[in-house]
Design a protein around this motif. Structure first.
Motif, PDB file in Angstrom:
ATOM      1  N   ILE A  14       0.836  -1.207   0.000  1.00  0.00           N
ATOM      2  CA  ILE A  14       0.000   0.000   0.000  1.00  0.00           C
ATOM      3  C   ILE A  14       0.864   1.247   0.000  1.00  0.00           C
ATOM      4  O   ILE A  14       0.580   2.222  -0.697  1.00  0.00           O
ATOM      5  CB  ILE A  14      -0.954  -0.017   1.214  1.00  0.00           C
ATOM      6  N   GLY A  15       1.942   1.222   0.793  1.00  0.00           N
ATOM      7  CA  GLY A  15       2.730   2.435   0.952  1.00  0.00           C
ATOM      8  C   GLY A  15       3.647   2.745  -0.218  1.00  0.00           C
ATOM      9  O   GLY A  15       3.936   3.913  -0.482  1.00  0.00           O
ATOM     10  N   PHE A  16       4.056   1.704  -0.951  1.00  0.00           N
ATOM     11  CA  PHE A  16       5.059   1.922  -2.003  1.00  0.00           C
ATOM     12  C   PHE A  16       4.589   2.876  -3.106  1.00  0.00           C
ATOM     13  O   PHE A  16       5.352   3.788  -3.481  1.00  0.00           O
ATOM     14  CB  PHE A  16       5.470   0.566  -2.589  1.00  0.00           C
ATOM     15  N   PRO A  17       3.341   2.763  -3.678  1.00  0.00           N
ATOM     16  CA  PRO A  17       2.953   3.714  -4.721  1.00  0.00           C
ATOM     17  C   PRO A  17       2.873   5.145  -4.227  1.00  0.00           C
ATOM     18  O   PRO A  17       3.280   6.074  -4.944  1.00  0.00           O
ATOM     19  CB  PRO A  17       1.568   3.219  -5.163  1.00  0.00           C
ATOM     20  N   ILE A  18       2.425   5.316  -2.960  1.00  0.00           N
ATOM     21  CA  ILE A  18       2.304   6.679  -2.426  1.00  0.00           C
ATOM     22  C   ILE A  18       3.685   7.316  -2.298  1.00  0.00           C
ATOM     23  O   ILE A  18       3.897   8.472  -2.707  1.00  0.00           O
ATOM     24  CB  ILE A  18       1.576   6.623  -1.066  1.00  0.00           C
ATOM     25  N   ILE A  19       4.641   6.558  -1.758  1.00  0.00           N
ATOM     26  CA  ILE A  19       6.002   7.081  -1.584  1.00  0.00           C
ATOM     27  C   ILE A  19       6.609   7.403  -2.947  1.00  0.00           C
ATOM     28  O   ILE A  19       7.248   8.443  -3.137  1.00  0.00           O
ATOM     29  CB  ILE A  19       6.864   6.065  -0.817  1.00  0.00           C
ATOM     30  N   THR A  20       6.387   6.509  -3.937  1.00  0.00           N
ATOM     31  CA  THR A  20       6.975   6.729  -5.259  1.00  0.00           C
ATOM     32  C   THR A  20       6.397   7.971  -5.925  1.00  0.00           C
ATOM     33  O   THR A  20       7.139   8.775  -6.504  1.00  0.00           O
ATOM     34  CB  THR A  20       6.741   5.502  -6.145  1.00  0.00           C
ATOM     35  N   ILE A  21       5.058   8.139  -5.820  1.00  0.00           N
ATOM     36  CA  ILE A  21       4.445   9.305  -6.433  1.00  0.00           C
ATOM     37  C   ILE A  21       4.939  10.583  -5.769  1.00  0.00           C
ATOM     38  O   ILE A  21       5.240  11.585  -6.437  1.00  0.00           O
ATOM     39  CB  ILE A  21       2.904   9.204  -6.338  1.00  0.00           C
ATOM     40  N   TYR A  22       5.096  10.552  -4.437  1.00  0.00           N
ATOM     41  CA  TYR A  22       5.591  11.736  -3.743  1.00  0.00           C
ATOM     42  C   TYR A  22       7.022  12.057  -4.155  1.00  0.00           C
ATOM     43  O   TYR A  22       7.360  13.225  -4.396  1.00  0.00           O
ATOM     44  CB  TYR A  22       5.509  11.527  -2.230  1.00  0.00           C
ATOM     45  N   GLY A  23       7.860  11.026  -4.272  1.00  0.00           N
ATOM     46  CA  GLY A  23       9.238  11.270  -4.684  1.00  0.00           C
ATOM     47  C   GLY A  23       9.325  11.817  -6.095  1.00  0.00           C
ATOM     48  O   GLY A  23      10.089  12.749  -6.383  1.00  0.00           O
ATOM     49  N   PHE A  38      18.198  15.140  -5.848  1.00  0.00           N
ATOM     50  CA  PHE A  38      18.758  14.260  -4.825  1.00  0.00           C
ATOM     51  C   PHE A  38      17.706  13.876  -3.792  1.00  0.00           C
ATOM     52  O   PHE A  38      17.583  12.696  -3.435  1.00  0.00           O
ATOM     53  CB  PHE A  38      19.941  14.949  -4.148  1.00  0.00           C
ATOM     54  N   GLN A  39      16.911  14.863  -3.345  1.00  0.00           N
ATOM     55  CA  GLN A  39      15.930  14.586  -2.295  1.00  0.00           C
ATOM     56  C   GLN A  39      14.852  13.627  -2.794  1.00  0.00           C
ATOM     57  O   GLN A  39      14.518  12.639  -2.130  1.00  0.00           O
ATOM     58  CB  GLN A  39      15.306  15.891  -1.838  1.00  0.00           C
ATOM     59  N   GLY A  40      14.300  13.918  -3.985  1.00  0.00           N
ATOM     60  CA  GLY A  40      13.259  13.047  -4.522  1.00  0.00           C
ATOM     61  C   GLY A  40      13.783  11.648  -4.822  1.00  0.00           C
ATOM     62  O   GLY A  40      13.102  10.645  -4.578  1.00  0.00           O
ATOM     63  N   ALA A 129      17.801  14.073 -14.486  1.00  0.00           N
ATOM     64  CA  ALA A 129      19.022  13.274 -14.636  1.00  0.00           C
ATOM     65  C   ALA A 129      19.572  12.865 -13.278  1.00  0.00           C
ATOM     66  O   ALA A 129      19.880  11.696 -13.031  1.00  0.00           O
ATOM     67  CB  ALA A 129      20.062  14.060 -15.429  1.00  0.00           C
ATOM     68  N   VAL A 130      19.666  13.859 -12.361  1.00  0.00           N
ATOM     69  CA  VAL A 130      20.217  13.556 -11.037  1.00  0.00           C
ATOM     70  C   VAL A 130      19.275  12.635 -10.263  1.00  0.00           C
ATOM     71  O   VAL A 130      19.713  11.739  -9.528  1.00  0.00           O
ATOM     72  CB  VAL A 130      20.495  14.870 -10.277  1.00  0.00           C
ATOM     73  N   GLY A 131      17.939  12.814 -10.467  1.00  0.00           N
ATOM     74  CA  GLY A 131      16.988  11.939  -9.787  1.00  0.00           C
ATOM     75  C   GLY A 131      17.132  10.499 -10.237  1.00  0.00           C
ATOM     76  O   GLY A 131      17.168   9.583  -9.412  1.00  0.00           O
ATOM     77  N   LEU A 132      17.255  10.296 -11.548  1.00  0.00           N
ATOM     78  CA  LEU A 132      17.471   8.937 -12.075  1.00  0.00           C
ATOM     79  C   LEU A 132      18.744   8.331 -11.499  1.00  0.00           C
ATOM     80  O   LEU A 132      18.765   7.158 -11.069  1.00  0.00           O
ATOM     81  CB  LEU A 132      17.556   9.006 -13.600  1.00  0.00           C
TER      82      LEU A 132
END
Lengths: 154, 85, 90
Positions: A14-23, A38-40, A129-132
């Protein structure tokens, strides 16, 4: 390493999609709100690490290979340096923001000091790029350590 | 404003308390959770000091990723710390 | 052992005195020493880079070399960890 109990797996699912969308939101809005690549990336990688801890190493190992993660990380680094060199080529200086005030994507100028998702020049592209790079790099660290400790156990 | 000053004093004291708990606990998973709570309090302090960028980075790396790596390491070894001598 | 304890106590006292002096003469909180660059960045960030978040515009545009160094550090860390643990796996 085997997975944890069903309760932990359900909560992680349940938590994984929410965390991913927020990031991903933090990465995409890096030039508007606090945060950035970097933060995301750290947020998305922590969601992936949650999945890896909850479901066990062998489950994750069957889904994603660490070789692909290394390749994605190198792709992010190459994109970042390539954007910097494109600034040298088109704007006259290393890390020059050549896209701002043009008619291209992310090239609009903010009206009355209020930027939107389409402004920022090369900043959103560098954030991507940095996020990837950070997602792939940090998750590669967690995954490789998990695989190594798993093989050592049995 | 006096409330903000009080928070600036209370939060580091709570951080020191959770760090001491992390040192004294023999159960290593509980010590890891104490370390994560210290990291979360540090990110709250960063947020109050008006540095939300650093706060997000600290919460993501310090509270989540470090905990995950430490728990992976603990699952590969033993859960409780051994008594010396 | 006793002599070593005395030596350690003396060393710790010196360090403590040093830290106390540096805490006493610390800079006032919230007043940076040089703020010539601050006002320029605050005024021109939106016009020059088109970003509302000043920190991102400094990190990726005005001071891009810092981020390049940070990316190099992360790349080196990931490469060394992957190399070390891949050897351990076999």
């Amino acid at each position: 390493m085997k997975g944890m109990s069903t309760i932990v797996k359900t909560i992680a699912n349940i938590g994984f999609p929410i965390i991913t969308i927020y990031g991903l939101y933090v990465i995409a809005h890096g030039h508007l709100t606090p945060g950035g690549g970097f933060q995301g990336g750290a947020i998305v990688a922590s969601g992936l690490a949650l999945l890896a801890v909850a479901h066990g190493t062998s489950w994750v190992e069957s889904k994603v290979k660490e070789h692909d993660l290394s390749m994605l990380e190198s792709l992010g680094a190459l994109g970042f340096i390539g954007l910097a060199f494109l600034g040298l080529l088109m704007g006259g200086a290393f890390f020059s923001n050549f896209l701002v005030d043009t008619s291209m994507l992310f090239g609009a100028i903010p009206v009355d000091g209020a930027a939107n998702i389409n402004t920022g020049g090369t900043l959103p592209l560098m954030n991507f790029a940095v996020g990837l790079k950070v997602i792939a790099g940090l998750f590669a660290i967690v995954l490789v350590m998990a695989i190594a400790t798993n093989k050592e156990e049995d | 404003m006096i409330l903000l000053d009080a928070i600036h004093i209370i939060l580091p004291l709570l951080m020191i308390v959770s760090a001491l708990i992390a040192v004294y606990l023999k159960d290593l998973v509980a010590a890891t959770i104490a370390l994560a709570s210290m990291s979360l309090l540090l990110s709250l302090e960063f947020y109050i000091l008006q540095a939300p960028d650093v706060a997000i980075a600290e919460a993501g790396v310090g509270a989540a990723l470090t905990t995950a790596i430490l728990i992976l390491a603990i699952k590969a070894t033993k859960r409780t710390e051994e008594e010396e001598e | 052992m006793n002599q070593r304890n005395i030596l350690a106590a003396a060393f710790l006292t010196i360090v403590a005195v040093f830290l106390m002096f540096s805490a006493l003469f610390m800079h006032p909180f919230g007043e940076p020493t040089s703020q010539a660059m601050d006002q320029y960045i605050i005024d021109n960030t939106v016009g020059e880079t088109g970003a509302n978040n000043g920190v991102t515009s400094v990190v990726f545009d005005y001071r891009g070399f810092d981020t390049l160094g940070e990316a190099t550090v992360l790349f080196t860390a990931v490469a060394s960890v992957v190399m070390l643990f891949r050897r351990l796996k076999k």
